[in-house]
Scaffold this motif. Structure first.
Motif, PDB file in Angstrom:
ATOM      1  N   ASN A   6       0.849  -1.190   0.000  1.00 18.57           N
ATOM      2  CA  ASN A   6       0.000   0.000   0.000  1.00 18.57           C
ATOM      3  C   ASN A   6       0.879   1.232   0.000  1.00 18.57           C
ATOM      4  O   ASN A   6       1.714   1.429   0.875  1.00 18.57           O
ATOM      5  CB  ASN A   6      -0.896  -0.004   1.256  1.00 18.57           C
ATOM      6  N   SER A   7       0.690   2.108  -0.988  1.00 18.54           N
ATOM      7  CA  SER A   7       1.543   3.288  -1.132  1.00 18.54           C
ATOM      8  C   SER A   7       1.409   4.252   0.018  1.00 18.54           C
ATOM      9  O   SER A   7       2.282   5.056   0.269  1.00 18.54           O
ATOM     10  CB  SER A   7       1.228   4.015  -2.461  1.00 18.54           C
ATOM     11  N   THR A   8       0.298   4.166   0.761  1.00 19.55           N
ATOM     12  CA  THR A   8       0.094   5.094   1.872  1.00 19.55           C
ATOM     13  C   THR A   8       0.399   4.445   3.220  1.00 19.55           C
ATOM     14  O   THR A   8       0.390   5.108   4.236  1.00 19.55           O
ATOM     15  CB  THR A   8      -1.370   5.610   1.880  1.00 19.55           C
ATOM     16  N   ASP A   9       0.652   3.139   3.217  1.00 20.69           N
ATOM     17  CA  ASP A   9       0.933   2.449   4.475  1.00 20.69           C
ATOM     18  C   ASP A   9       1.934   1.337   4.225  1.00 20.69           C
ATOM     19  O   ASP A   9       1.567   0.182   4.086  1.00 20.69           O
ATOM     20  CB  ASP A   9      -0.367   1.890   5.065  1.00 20.69           C
ATOM     21  N   MET A 257      11.081  11.863   2.140  1.00 14.93           N
ATOM     22  CA  MET A 257      10.284  10.703   2.518  1.00 14.93           C
ATOM     23  C   MET A 257       9.589  10.926   3.855  1.00 14.93           C
ATOM     24  O   MET A 257       8.393  10.646   4.005  1.00 14.93           O
ATOM     25  CB  MET A 257      11.185   9.468   2.600  1.00 14.93           C
ATOM     26  N   ARG A 258      10.338  11.468   4.847  1.00 21.86           N
ATOM     27  CA  ARG A 258       9.755  11.663   6.173  1.00 21.86           C
ATOM     28  C   ARG A 258       8.703  12.760   6.202  1.00 21.86           C
ATOM     29  O   ARG A 258       7.844  12.782   7.080  1.00 21.86           O
ATOM     30  CB  ARG A 258      10.860  11.974   7.188  1.00 21.86           C
ATOM     31  N   THR A 259       8.775  13.700   5.267  1.00 22.23           N
ATOM     32  CA  THR A 259       7.748  14.746   5.175  1.00 22.23           C
ATOM     33  C   THR A 259       6.622  14.325   4.244  1.00 22.23           C
ATOM     34  O   THR A 259       5.746  15.124   3.915  1.00 22.23           O
ATOM     35  CB  THR A 259       8.352  16.062   4.665  1.00 22.23           C
ATOM     36  N   GLN A 260       6.669  13.046   3.812  1.00 21.66           N
ATOM     37  CA  GLN A 260       5.631  12.457   2.958  1.00 21.66           C
ATOM     38  C   GLN A 260       5.477  13.185   1.627  1.00 21.66           C
ATOM     39  O   GLN A 260       4.381  13.320   1.094  1.00 21.66           O
ATOM     40  CB  GLN A 260       4.286  12.433   3.704  1.00 21.66           C
ATOM     41  N   SER A 261       6.631  13.638   1.092  1.00 19.81           N
ATOM     42  CA  SER A 261       6.607  14.286  -0.225  1.00 19.81           C
ATOM     43  C   SER A 261       6.433  13.255  -1.335  1.00 19.81           C
ATOM     44  O   SER A 261       6.039  13.588  -2.443  1.00 19.81           O
ATOM     45  CB  SER A 261       7.901  15.075  -0.450  1.00 19.81           C
ATOM     46  N   PHE A 262       6.782  12.004  -1.053  1.00 20.06           N
ATOM     47  CA  PHE A 262       6.474  10.918  -1.983  1.00 20.06           C
ATOM     48  C   PHE A 262       6.097   9.700  -1.155  1.00 20.06           C
ATOM     49  O   PHE A 262       6.485   9.563  -0.003  1.00 20.06           O
ATOM     50  CB  PHE A 262       7.644  10.605  -2.920  1.00 20.06           C
ATOM     51  N   SER A 263       5.310   8.798  -1.727  1.00 19.69           N
ATOM     52  CA  SER A 263       4.770   7.693  -0.944  1.00 19.69           C
ATOM     53  C   SER A 263       4.988   6.335  -1.599  1.00 19.69           C
ATOM     54  O   SER A 263       4.425   5.339  -1.154  1.00 19.69           O
ATOM     55  CB  SER A 263       3.261   7.907  -0.719  1.00 19.69           C
ATOM     56  N   ASN A 264       5.815   6.274  -2.651  1.00 22.15           N
ATOM     57  CA  ASN A 264       6.089   5.004  -3.302  1.00 22.15           C
ATOM     58  C   ASN A 264       6.887   4.110  -2.369  1.00 22.15           C
ATOM     59  O   ASN A 264       7.959   4.480  -1.900  1.00 22.15           O
ATOM     60  CB  ASN A 264       6.851   5.250  -4.609  1.00 22.15           C
ATOM     61  N   CYS A 265       6.382   2.916  -2.103  1.00 18.02           N
ATOM     62  CA  CYS A 265       7.023   2.029  -1.133  1.00 18.02           C
ATOM     63  C   CYS A 265       8.395   1.552  -1.586  1.00 18.02           C
ATOM     64  O   CYS A 265       9.292   1.378  -0.762  1.00 18.02           O
ATOM     65  CB  CYS A 265       6.124   0.817  -0.876  1.00 18.02           C
ATOM     66  N   SER A 266       8.573   1.330  -2.856  1.00 17.77           N
ATOM     67  CA  SER A 266       9.871   0.871  -3.359  1.00 17.77           C
ATOM     68  C   SER A 266      10.940   1.942  -3.141  1.00 17.77           C
ATOM     69  O   SER A 266      12.072   1.648  -2.743  1.00 17.77           O
ATOM     70  CB  SER A 266       9.774   0.520  -4.846  1.00 17.77           C
ATOM     71  N   VAL A 267      10.564   3.196  -3.400  1.00 14.33           N
ATOM     72  CA  VAL A 267      11.498   4.299  -3.198  1.00 14.33           C
ATOM     73  C   VAL A 267      11.812   4.453  -1.709  1.00 14.33           C
ATOM     74  O   VAL A 267      12.969   4.651  -1.313  1.00 14.33           O
ATOM     75  CB  VAL A 267      10.930   5.618  -3.762  1.00 14.33           C
ATOM     76  N   LYS A 268      10.775   4.359  -0.868  1.00 14.94           N
ATOM     77  CA  LYS A 268      10.987   4.460   0.572  1.00 14.94           C
ATOM     78  C   LYS A 268      11.920   3.369   1.078  1.00 14.94           C
ATOM     79  O   LYS A 268      12.806   3.615   1.907  1.00 14.94           O
ATOM     80  CB  LYS A 268       9.647   4.367   1.317  1.00 14.94           C
ATOM     81  N   ALA A 269      11.715   2.149   0.580  1.00 17.08           N
ATOM     82  CA  ALA A 269      12.553   1.030   0.996  1.00 17.08           C
ATOM     83  C   ALA A 269      14.015   1.279   0.627  1.00 17.08           C
ATOM     84  O   ALA A 269      14.925   1.039   1.429  1.00 17.08           O
ATOM     85  CB  ALA A 269      12.055  -0.269   0.360  1.00 17.08           C
ATOM     86  N   ALA A 270      14.237   1.780  -0.581  1.00 18.99           N
ATOM     87  CA  ALA A 270      15.601   2.043  -1.050  1.00 18.99           C
ATOM     88  C   ALA A 270      16.256   3.144  -0.221  1.00 18.99           C
ATOM     89  O   ALA A 270      17.423   3.024   0.194  1.00 18.99           O
ATOM     90  CB  ALA A 270      15.582   2.422  -2.522  1.00 18.99           C
ATOM     91  N   VAL A 271      15.508   4.216   0.049  1.00 24.68           N
ATOM     92  CA  VAL A 271      16.055   5.354   0.792  1.00 24.68           C
ATOM     93  C   VAL A 271      16.376   4.968   2.229  1.00 24.68           C
ATOM     94  O   VAL A 271      17.458   5.287   2.750  1.00 24.68           O
ATOM     95  CB  VAL A 271      15.077   6.547   0.757  1.00 24.68           C
ATOM     96  N   ARG A 272      15.458   4.258   2.892  1.00 28.32           N
ATOM     97  CA  ARG A 272      15.671   3.881   4.285  1.00 28.32           C
ATOM     98  C   ARG A 272      16.765   2.832   4.428  1.00 28.32           C
ATOM     99  O   ARG A 272      17.457   2.790   5.443  1.00 28.32           O
ATOM    100  CB  ARG A 272      14.366   3.371   4.901  1.00 28.32           C
ATOM    101  N   THR A 273      16.939   2.000   3.427  1.00 32.45           N
ATOM    102  CA  THR A 273      18.014   1.013   3.464  1.00 32.45           C
ATOM    103  C   THR A 273      19.374   1.670   3.251  1.00 32.45           C
ATOM    104  O   THR A 273      20.359   1.322   3.909  1.00 32.45           O
ATOM    105  CB  THR A 273      17.796  -0.070   2.392  1.00 32.45           C
TER     106      THR A 273
END
Length: 345
Positions: A6-9, A257-273
């Motif tokens: 889910n892109s929002t969760d 990502m932390r300010t929720q400027s984008f919500s794509n889970c794949s991008v979030k996973a890459a950035v947080r990793t």
């Protein structure tokens, strides 16, 4: 690891960072403490003459040591996953982390600009390149990095986590509102002033210096000195790019990502990793900075290589900027013959 499509969760399992931080910070503590203590000892006890370049290097070493001294607390936190030292010490630890990182960037930039002035404008810059002006610049750097780091202490840096037992986190798990209200503004300031502007200056100065070295009048100078200058530039840029570019680019993405400027889970996973990996690379600058001292200063090389065989000429005529001899070689032929083994920076 992404556990939701889910892109929002969506969430990412980045708990590997605690083991990574603990191992890497322990290594940086040992190597950084030894290397920078040795560097300060050489600067304070071995160098007989100090100029503007050594002034920047001394401040860079002090910045590294201030950060290194906070690492035992951070290492305990990463191993225990609990911060029992209170909010004030957490703020000091985080402030010194950013003070060191962006202080290192700015002091390295000062060295790059100083080298640029010495090679490209050797005569015009003599009145600018003085120890007094270098001290003023260093004071400005300290005020700038403190102004960018201290705002992190304006809000509570520790947060309670309730699981099987109560634990405290240090500078983690902030809400989106905190990121939007405070942290994103801090990131914007430190990225512009502490990274992007210095990056442009470093690339510009190094490019112009390289072009200057290729000029016909420059090619007629000493090839040995030219190789030293080229080596300084290469080592300087390699350390700068390796340590700071990955983390600062990722920090921008992490902030978005932390300010929720984008919500794509794949991008979030890459950035947080990538965030803990790039941060670990960034903190290794404490270990790499002494390499810059070594390659930039022939005096330090002589101190290491000829520790038990001191040279009278080296101890009397040490720490003259290598590029000044390089640019003015033909104008100072007699002096070069007399002081051929002169130690330089």
């Amino acid at each position: 690891m992404m556990v939701s499509n889910n892109s929002t969760d969506c969430s990412v399992d980045d708990n590997f960072k605690y083991t990574l931080y603990g191992c890497m910070f322990s290594m940086v503590f040992v190597l950084g403490l030894i290397a920078n203590c040795v560097a300060l000892y050489i600067f304070g006890c071995t160098l007989k003459v100090r100029n503007e370049t050594t002034t920047y290097m001394i401040n860079l070493a002090i910045s590294d040591l201030l950060f290194v001294f906070t690492l035992p607390f951070r290492i305990f936190y990463f191993v225990a996953r609990n911060w029992p030292f209170g909010d004030i010490l957490c703020k000091i630890s985080v402030t010194l982390f950013y003070t060191n990182m962006y202080g290192s960037i700015l002091f390295l930039t000062c060295i790059s600009v100083d080298r640029f002035l010495a090679i490209v404008y050797p005569f015009q810059s003599k009145t600018i390149r003085t120890k007094k002006n270098a001290k003023i610049v260093c004071l400005g750097v300290w005020l700038t990095v403190i102004a960018g780091s201290v705002p992190a202490s304006f809000f509570r840096s520790t947060n309670a986590v309730y699981k099987s037992n109560n634990t405290e986190t240090c500078f983690e798990n902030f809400s989106s509102d905190t990121w939007k209200t405070y942290l994103s503004k801090i990131v914007i300031f430190i990225e512009i002033v502490g990274f992007f502007i210095p990056l442009i200056l470093n690339v510009f100065c190094s490019t112009v210096v390289l072009k200057t070295l290729k000029r016909p009048i420059t090619l007629s100078r000493s090839k040995v000195n030219k190789k030293k200058v080229l080596k300084m530039i290469v080592v300087h840029l390699m350390i700068f790019c390796f340590c700071f570019i990955p983390y600062n680019v990722n920090l921008v993405l992490y902030s978005l990502m932390r300010t929720q400027s984008f919500s794509n889970c794949s991008v979030k996973a890459a950035v947080r990793t990538m965030y803990p990996i790039t941060l670990c690379i960034a903190v290794t600058n404490c270990c790499f900075d002494p390499i810059i001292y070594y390659f930039t200063s022939e005096t330090i090389q002589n101190s290491i290589k000829k520790r038990n065989r001191p040279s009278r000429k080296d101890s009397r005529y040490s720490d003259t900027f290598v590029t000044e001899n390089f640019i003015q070689h033909n104008l100072q032929t007699l002096k070069s013959k007399i002081f051929d083994n002169e130690s330089t920076i």
